[in-house]
Scaffold this active site. Structure first.
Site, PDB file in Angstrom:
ATOM      1  CD  GLU A  50      52.157  35.061  40.733  1.00 26.61           C
ATOM      2  OE1 GLU A  50      51.223  34.273  40.648  1.00 26.61           O
ATOM      3  OE2 GLU A  50      52.162  36.034  41.523  1.00 26.61           O
ATOM      4  CE1 TYR A  60      59.973  26.426  46.243  1.00 25.37           C
ATOM      5  CE2 TYR A  60      62.015  27.556  46.783  1.00 25.37           C
ATOM      6  CZ  TYR A  60      60.647  27.584  46.591  1.00 25.37           C
ATOM      7  OH  TYR A  60      59.944  28.755  46.729  1.00 25.37           O
ATOM      8  CB  SER A  64      58.230  31.103  44.568  1.00 29.13           C
ATOM      9  OG  SER A  64      57.548  29.936  44.165  1.00 29.13           O
ATOM     10  CG  HIS A 103      47.575  -3.436  18.956  1.00 26.68           C
ATOM     11  ND1 HIS A 103      47.094  -3.599  17.695  1.00 26.68           N
ATOM     12  CD2 HIS A 103      48.911  -3.576  18.871  1.00 26.68           C
ATOM     13  CE1 HIS A 103      48.100  -3.824  16.884  1.00 26.68           C
ATOM     14  NE2 HIS A 103      49.204  -3.817  17.566  1.00 26.68           N
ATOM     15  CE  LYS A 123      58.623  -2.262  14.423  1.00 29.45           C
ATOM     16  NZ  LYS A 123      57.374  -2.080  13.709  1.00 29.45           N
ATOM     17  NE  ARG A 127      47.254  28.540  44.077  1.00 29.25           N
ATOM     18  CZ  ARG A 127      47.842  27.494  43.497  1.00 29.25           C
ATOM     19  NH1 ARG A 127      47.908  26.335  44.135  1.00 29.25           N
ATOM     20  NH2 ARG A 127      48.358  27.592  42.289  1.00 29.25           N
ATOM     21  CG  MET A 155      52.593   5.093  12.851  1.00 29.47           C
ATOM     22  SD  MET A 155      54.185   5.832  12.676  1.00 29.47           S
ATOM     23  CE  MET A 155      55.155   4.913  13.827  1.00 29.47           C
ATOM     24  NE  ARG A 194      49.278  33.127  46.275  1.00 31.68           N
ATOM     25  CZ  ARG A 194      48.756  32.559  45.190  1.00 31.68           C
ATOM     26  NH1 ARG A 194      49.509  32.409  44.104  1.00 31.68           N
ATOM     27  NH2 ARG A 194      47.536  32.129  45.192  1.00 31.68           N
ATOM     28  NE  ARG A 222      58.173  -5.507  11.223  1.00 34.57           N
ATOM     29  CZ  ARG A 222      59.080  -5.921  12.089  1.00 34.57           C
ATOM     30  NH1 ARG A 222      60.341  -6.040  11.726  1.00 34.57           N
ATOM     31  NH2 ARG A 222      58.743  -6.201  13.313  1.00 34.57           N
ATOM     32  NE  ARG A 247      57.712  -2.466  20.962  1.00 37.14           N
ATOM     33  CZ  ARG A 247      56.661  -2.257  20.201  1.00 37.14           C
ATOM     34  NH1 ARG A 247      56.743  -1.408  19.199  1.00 37.14           N
ATOM     35  NH2 ARG A 247      55.534  -2.893  20.408  1.00 37.14           N
ATOM     36  N   GLY A 284      55.886  31.642  39.635  1.00 35.36           N
ATOM     37  CA  GLY A 284      54.471  31.278  39.513  1.00 35.36           C
ATOM     38  C   GLY A 284      54.194  31.096  38.033  1.00 35.36           C
ATOM     39  CB  THR A 285      55.338  28.499  35.726  1.00 30.52           C
ATOM     40  OG1 THR A 285      54.984  27.428  36.603  1.00 30.52           O
ATOM     41  CG2 THR A 285      56.809  28.799  35.824  1.00 30.52           C
ATOM     42  CG  ASN A 286      49.894  27.898  37.555  1.00 28.81           C
ATOM     43  OD1 ASN A 286      50.459  27.006  36.927  1.00 28.81           O
ATOM     44  ND2 ASN A 286      49.478  27.747  38.798  1.00 28.81           N
ATOM     45  CG  ASP A 287      49.010  34.337  37.442  1.00 26.86           C
ATOM     46  OD1 ASP A 287      48.042  34.469  36.673  1.00 26.86           O
ATOM     47  OD2 ASP A 287      48.884  34.218  38.676  1.00 26.86           O
ATOM     48  N   GLY A 291      50.959  -0.297  17.441  1.00 23.67           N
ATOM     49  CA  GLY A 291      49.795  -0.455  16.578  1.00 23.67           C
ATOM     50  C   GLY A 291      49.277   0.837  15.961  1.00 23.67           C
ATOM     51  CB  CYS A 308      54.960  27.481  43.779  1.00 20.60           C
ATOM     52  SG  CYS A 308      54.534  29.200  43.466  1.00 20.60           S
TER      53      CYS A 308
HETATM   54  C1  PEP Z   1      51.077  30.750  39.595  1.00 20.69           C
HETATM   55  O1  PEP Z   1      50.633  31.744  39.044  1.00 20.69           O
HETATM   56  O2  PEP Z   1      51.853  29.959  39.051  1.00 20.69           O
HETATM   57  C2  PEP Z   1      50.671  30.430  40.980  1.00 20.69           C
HETATM   58  C3  PEP Z   1      51.216  29.422  41.634  1.00 20.69           C
HETATM   59  O3  PEP Z   1      49.670  31.170  41.489  1.00 20.69           O
HETATM   60  P1  PEP Z   1      48.123  30.903  41.219  1.00 20.69           P
HETATM   61  O4  PEP Z   1      47.999  29.664  40.430  1.00 20.69           O
HETATM   62  O5  PEP Z   1      47.488  30.824  42.545  1.00 20.69           O
HETATM   63  O6  PEP Z   1      47.765  32.138  40.459  1.00 20.69           O
HETATM   64 MG    MG Z   2      49.620  33.221  40.259  1.00 18.87          MG
END
Ligand code: PEP
Ligand code: MG
Length: 933
Positions: free
Chosen positions: A791, A907, A810, A484, A38, A608, A119, A664, A108, A364, A812-815, A117, A887
Site C-alpha cells: 500500500e 487474483y 495484495s 437522444h 461514423k 477488514r 456534437m 487483514r 457531420r 455503428r 492495496g491500491t486505495n492507499d 447527439g 484488493c
Molecule cells: C487499500 O488501501 O487499497 C485497501 C484495500 O485498504 P483500505 O481501503 O482499507 O485502506
Molecule cells: Mg489500505
C-alpha cells in the site's frame, strides 16, 4: 482524379488529413481511431457494396492538431479537402456551388466512440440564394429546396456562428401559426421562402455579418464548427462520465446530400438491427416521411414505427415503413442482416430514402442496456453468428451490474394502480422512484443533497446530460425509442420511459398534468417509472431485488423460471472458462461472504477486521483495548473481544468452505474509535474505571494531524502486539474448529501498511508463534499463509526484501494511490473533480484535463501501475511462488482489472456486487490478450 491510396503518414512529410470514399476511390485505412466510428462505418459499408452516398473524411488527428495549435488547420488540409471535393463532384456528376446543378454536402461529427447527439452536424452545405434555385430545378421540387435552405441557415448559424437556436425555433413556431399548420411539413413553399429570408435576417442581426454565400467558405467554417463541438460542455460532460479522454478529437465526415425531404416517396429514419432495450431479435426503429436529418431523433414530429412489431410494442397506429414501402423495408432488413454478419454485432443505422431509393448514412455498434447486451450475446452465440470469445466481449463489463439492480414488486404496482398515471415507451429497463424534477439543474441540485429524483422533461436534448446522470430515472413527453434521451439513458444504465405524449408541463405552476385523466403532479412530489414496461406512477414505489438476485441470493425464484438468469449464467460461465485471473470479494461478514460466493467469488480477498469492531456491543472493549492506561487492562479488553472475533471468522470460514479467506489484521485510524460526546466519554470512563478527565486527556494525546498517515496498519500491531496475537488466535482457532467440522479452510493472514521488511518480520513472528500455540492447544493443524498488503510506494520498491517473509502480496491500491499521488483519500473531493473536469489552458485556449480519469476509481497505470510492476518483479525474484492480488477499489473496475491481468496478477478482489464485473472484465482481458498474440 481520386486521391491516391495513401497510407496514414502521421507526422511524416506529407501527412494525410483527408480520405475520400465512394466509387473509384481506394478504401481508406479502416481505423476507427483515425476516421471516427461514423467515417469508418461509411467507408466500410461502401467497400461492402452497400448503398452509401460518397464523400470524404477529415481525420480525428486533424481535429487534435487544430485543438492544440491555436485553432488552426494543419498544413495541407485545405488542399486535400479541395482535392477530395473535386473527386466528389466527379462521383456525383455535379458541382459544389453550381447554380444549375449544385452538389450539396453534409458535414457531420464522428468520434472514435459514439457520443449520441453530443456534437454537431451541418446539413445542406453549399446552398445559397442562387444554388437554391438550381436545387429546386434538380429535385423538380421547389418546396424541398427551400425546406433544405431554411434548415441549412438555422444549423449553420447555430453550429458555426454560435447563434442560439431558440431564435429559429420561435420564428418557425410563429410561421406555423401564421400558416395555421401543426407541423413543419405543412408549410407552403412561399412560407418556407419567407422563412429563409427571416432566418438570414436573424443571423445577420445576431452576428453583425451577412450570411455567407460562398460555398467553400461555408464548408471550411462548418468543419471548424464540428471541431469546436468536440469541446462543447455537453460533449465534455459525456466524456467525463464515460472516462473518454479529451485528446481523441472528432473526425468530420463530409458526404453528398441525399434528400429525404423530397416528397412522399422519401424519408429518413434510424434503427437498430435488434431491440436495444430488451435485446429481442427484430428490427427496431422509426422513420419519418418527407423529412431530413435530425427530425426523427429530435422528437419534432412523432416518428412512425419501422415495422408492425415496433407498432405493437409502442402502441402506435401510424403506418409503418414495412406497410408503406415494403420493398424498401425488405432491403433495409437485408442490409441489417449483412451488417450483423459483417460486424458480428447489433448495429445502429441511419438511412435516408431519396425518391424511392435507400441510402445508408451510418452504421455503428448499437448502444444497448445491460439486459439487451446479455441477451444479444446469448442469442448471437446460439445463432452461430459469434463464438464464445466474441460473446464475452459483447457485454460491457460494468453493464452486468444493471442486471443486479432492483425492480418494482408486481404486487406493489397492483396496489398502486390508482396512481398509475400514464404509460410511455419502455426505453431503458429498470425501476426508478424519486422526487419529480423538471430541469437538469434541479436534478443536479437534488443529487447534491442526496435526494433521489426522476428527471421529467418534454424531451431531453443532449444538454440535459448532467441531469440525466444525476437522476435515478428519466421520463419524457416526446421523442421515440431512438431519441437522444433513450439512447443516452441506455448508455448510462438509467431506467427510462420516453414519449409519454399525455404529459402536459406547466412550468409556471411547476406541475405536470396528464391530458387524458387530469392527474396532476407538482415538482418535488414522488414519481416512479418502470423502464421495463413503460408505466408511470404518481407515487413512490418500493423496489425489490432483480431476478438474478432472486435466483442466486434470495432463492425466491428457481433458475429455470428466469430466462434472464439463464442468459446471465451462460455468459458468466463462458467468462469463467476463458479468464485466468481469480476473482475474490472484499467482505467483512458471513452474510456478505455468502452473497459474494453466490455471485461467483472464488474466495475472500479482504476481510477488514476493523469493521467488525464498529459494532456498538464491542465498541467499549475496543476503546479499552486502545486507550486503557495499563497494559494489563488493554490486554484484558483484547481478550474480551476475542470470542466475538472468533465468531465472525467461524461464520466467514463456513460460508467460504473450500475457498481462500484473506483476513487483514486491524488497520484503523484510531481516532475513528474515540468517543466524541461527553456522554460517551463518561460511559467509557466508567467502563475503563477511570475519570472523565483522563479519557479526555487520552483523546487529546492520540489525536493525529493526519490519521491516514499515522498510527495505523502494522504500526498498531507492533506497538500493541497483543492485538495481533488476539486476532491470530481468533482466526486460527476458528479455522481449526471449522476444519474439525469437516470443511476445508484456507486462511491467509494479511499484515497492513507495511513499509519495511522488519515490520513484516515482526508481525509474521508473532502470527506464527501464536498459530503454533493454538495448534498445540487444539490438537490439530491447518495450513495457513502470511502475507502483506502493498500500500506504500516504499513497500513496492522494497518488495524484494519484504517477499522474504511473505507468501503473498495484495495490492492495496486505495492507499497506494493516495501515497503515490500524495492526494489524501479523504480530501480528494475538494479538487479532483476539477482536475478531471479540466481547467482552461492558456497556451492552447482550450480546456485541459489534468487527469484523464479519477485515479481512486480507475487505476493509474503509469504511476501506481508502474509501482505494482516493480513490486511484482522484485517480489517474485525473491519468492517465485509469491501469490499476487489486488484488493483496492480498482479490483472491481473493468479497465483496472484488465491491467491486473496484463501484469500477471493471480487474483483481484472487489465488493460482492462487482464480482460479476470483475469476472467478465478478466475474461475480456484474457480473450483480448490472446487475440493480440
Ligand atoms: C487499500 O488501501 O487499497 C485497501 C484495500 O485498504 P483500505 O481501503 O482499507 O485502506
Ligand atoms: Mg489500505
Amino acid at each position: 482524379m481520386p486521391l491516391p491510396a495513401s497510407t496514414h503518414a502521421k507526422g511524416g512529410e506529407n501527412p494525410v488529413w483527408v480520405y475520400s470514399f465512394g466509387p473509384g476511390c481506394p478504401t481508406p485505412p479502416l481505423d476507427r481511431n483515425l476516421l471516427g466510428g461514423k467515417g469508418k462505418g461509411e467507408a466500410e459499408m461502401t467497400a461492402m457494396g452497400l448503398p452509401v452516398p460518397p464523400g470524404f473524411i477529415v481525420t480525428t488527428e486533424a481535429c487534435v492538431h487544430y485543438k492544440y495549435n491555436r485553432l488552426s488547420f494543419p498544413k495541407g488540409l485545405v488542399e486535400q479537402v479541395e482535392a477530395c471535393l473535386v473527386t466528389l463532384e466527379k462521383q456525383m456528376g455535379c458541382n459544389f456551388g453550381d447554380v444549375e446543378n449544385p452538389l450539396l454536402i453534409s458535414v457531420r461529427s464522428g468520434a472514435r466512440v459514439s457520443m449520441p447527439g453530443m456534437m454537431e452536424t451541418v446539413l445542406d452545405v453549399g446552398l445559397n440564394d442562387k444554388s437554391v434555385l438550381g436545387l429546386a430545378k434538380k429535385l423538380s421540387n421547389e418546396r424541398a429546396a427551400y425546406d433544405s435552405y431554411r434548415r441549412f441557415i438555422a444549423m449553420y448559424s447555430n453550429v458555426v456562428s454560435g447563434v442560439n437556436s431558440a431564435a429559429y425555433e420561435d420564428a418557425l413556431k410563429a410561421c406555423r401559426k401564421r400558416e395555421g399548420v401543426q407541423f413543419d411539413i405543412g408549410l407552403s413553399t412561399n412560407a418556407l421562402k419567407e422563412l429563409c429570408q427571416e432566418f438570414k435576417h436573424i443571423h445577420n442581426q445576431q452576428t453583425g455579418q451577412e450570411f455567407p454565400q460562398e460555398p467553400r467558405d461555408q464548408l471550411f467554417r462548418a468543419i471548424k464548427g464540428v471541431f469546436h463541438s468536440w469541446d462543447c460542455d455537453k460533449a465534455r460532460a459525456y466524456r467525463r462520465f464515460h472516462g473518454f479522454p479529451d485528446d481523441w478529437g472528432t473526425a468530420v465526415v463530409v458526404m453528398a446530400m441525399v434528400f429525404g425531404n423530397r416528397g412522399d416517396d422519401s424519408g429518413t429514419g434510424v434503427g437498430f438491427t435488434r431491440d436495444p432495450a430488451t435485446g429481442e431479435h427484430h428490427f427496431y426503429g422509426e422513420y419519418l416521411v418527407n423529412a431530413q436529418g435530425e427530425d426523427v431523433v429530435a422528437g419534432i414530429r412523432t416518428p412512425h414505427p419501422i415495422n408492425k412489431m415496433q407498432a405493437l410494442i409502442t402502441g402506435s397506429n401510424l403506418p409503418s415503413l414495412e406497410e408503406t414501402m415494403p420493398e424498401i423495408y425488405q432491403q433495409l432488413e437485408e442490409v441489417g442482416r449483412i451488417l450483423e454478419q459483417h460486424y458480428h454485432d447489433m448495429q445502429d443505422v441511419e438511412f435516408t430514402i431519396d425518391n424511392g431509393k435507400l441510402y445508408m448514412l451510418q452504421t455503428r455498434t448499437g448502444k444497448r442496456t445491460g439486459f439487451a447486451a446479455v441477451k444479444i450475446a446469448f442469442d448471437m452465440l446460439r445463432e452461430g453468428l459469434i463464438d464464445e470469445r466474441e460473446a464475452v466481449k459483447h457485454v460491457d463489463a460494468h453493464q452486468v451490474t444493471q442486471l443486479l439492480t432492483p425492480i418494482f414488486d408486481m404486487r406493489d404496482k397492483v396496489m398502486a394502480s390508482g396512481k398509475l398515471a400514464t404509460r410511455g415507451l419502455n426505453a431503458g429497463p429498470g425501476a426508478a422512484s424519486g422526487a419529480a424534477v423538471f430541469s437538469s439543474e434541479k436534478a443536479v441540485e437534488y443529487q447534491k443533497q442526496g435526494k433521489p429524483c426522476v428527471l421529467m422533461r418534454e424531451e431531453t436534448s443532449p444538454e440535459d446530460f448532467a441531469g440525466m446522470v444525476a437522476a435515478r430515472g428519466i421520463l419524457t413527453a416526446r421523442g421515440g425509442a431512438t431519441s437522444h434521451a433513450a439512447v443516452v439513458a441506455r448508455g448510462l444504465g438509467r431506467p427510462c420511459v420516453c414519449g409519454c405524449g399525455d404529459l402536459v408541463f406547466d412550468h409556471a405552476k411547476h406541475e405536470v398534468r396528464i391530458g387524458s385523466n387530469g392527474m396532476v403532479l407538482k415538482e418535488g412530489e414522488p414519481v416512479s417509472i418502470d423502464g421495463t414496461t413503460g408505466q408511470v406512477f404518481f407515487c413512490s414505489l418500493q423496489t425489490k431485488p432483480s431476478e438474478i438476485i432472486q435466483v442466486l441470493i434470495d432463492k425466491t425464484k428457481r433458475p429455470e423460471e428466469s430466462e434472464l438468469f439463464q442468459q446471465f449464467k451462460t455468459i458468466m460461465d463462458i467468462a469463467d472458462k476463458y479468464r485466468r485471473l481469480e476473482v475474490r470479494a472484499n467482505a467483512d461478514t458471513p452474510q456478505d461472504a455468502a452473497i459474494a460466493r453466490s455471485l461467483g467469488a472464488q474466495g475472500i480477498g479482504l476481510v477488514r477486521t476493523e469493521h467488525m469492531f464498529m459494532d456498538k456491543k464491542r465498541l467499549m472493549d475496543v476503546r479499552a483495548m486502545f486507550f486503557s492506561d495499563s497494559e494489563d487492562d488493554r490486554k484484558a479488553a483484547a481478550n474480551r473481544l476475542m470470542p466475538y472475533q472468533k465468531e465472525d471468522f467461524l461464520g466467514i470460514f463456513r460460508a467460504m468452505h473450500g475457498l481462500t479467506v484473506t483476513i487483514r489484521l486491524l488497520d484503523p485510524p484510531r481516532h475513528e474509535f474515540l468517543p466524541h460526546t461527553e456522554d460517551e466519554q463518561k460511559a467509557l470512563a466508567a467502563h475503563m474505571g477511570t475519570t472523565l478527565e483522563r479519557v479526555k486527556q487520552i483523546g487529546e494525546s492520540i489525536t493525529e494531524a493526519n490519521p491516514m498517515l499515522g498510527h495505523r496498519g502494522c504500526r498498531l500491531g507492533i506497538a500493541l502486539p497483543y492485538v495481533t496475537e488476539m486476532q491470530t488466535r481468533a482466526i486460527i482457532e476458528a479455522a481449526v474448529e471449522v476444519s474439525k467440522e469437516g470443511s476445508e479452510v484456507l486462511p491467509e493472514i494479511m499484515v497492513p501498511l507495511v513499509a519495511t521488511k522488519k515490520e513484516l518480520e515482526h508481525q509474521k513472528g508473532l502470527i506464527d508463534k501464536t498459530a503454533q500455540d493454538v495448534f498445540k492447544k487444539m490438537g490439530k493443524e491447518v495450513p495457513y499463509k502470511v502475507g502483506t498488503m502493498i500500500e506504500l510506494p516504499r513497500a513496492a520498491l522494497q518488495a524484494g526484501q519484504i517477499a522474504e517473509f511473505a507468501d503473498f502480496f495484495s495490492f492495496g491500491t486505495n492507499d497506494l494511490t493516495q501515497c503515490t499521488y500524495g492526494i489524501s483519500r479523504d480530501d480528494a473531493g475538494q479538487f479532483l473533480p476539477l482536475y478531471v473536469e479540466g481547467v482552461f489552458f492558456e497556451s492552447t485556449h482550450s480546456n485541459m484535463q489534468v487527469f484523464d480519469f479519477e485515479p481512486f476509481q480507475t487505476l493509474d497505470q503509469d504511476g501506481v501501475g508502474e509501482l505494482m510492476k516493480i513490486a511484482r518483479e522484485r517480489g517474485r525474484r525473491t519468492n517465485p511462488h509469491l501469490h499476487l492480488g489486488i484488493c483496492g477499489e480498482h479490483g472491481g473496475e473493468g479497465r483496472s482489472v484488465k491491467f491486473c491481468h496484463e501484469i500477471g496478477l493471480d487474483y483481484c478482489s472487489c465488493s460482492p456486487f462487482r464480482v460479476p464485473v470483475a469476472r467478465l472484465a478478466a475474461a475480456q482481458a484474457a480473450v483480448e490478450g490472446q487475440s493480440k498474440k
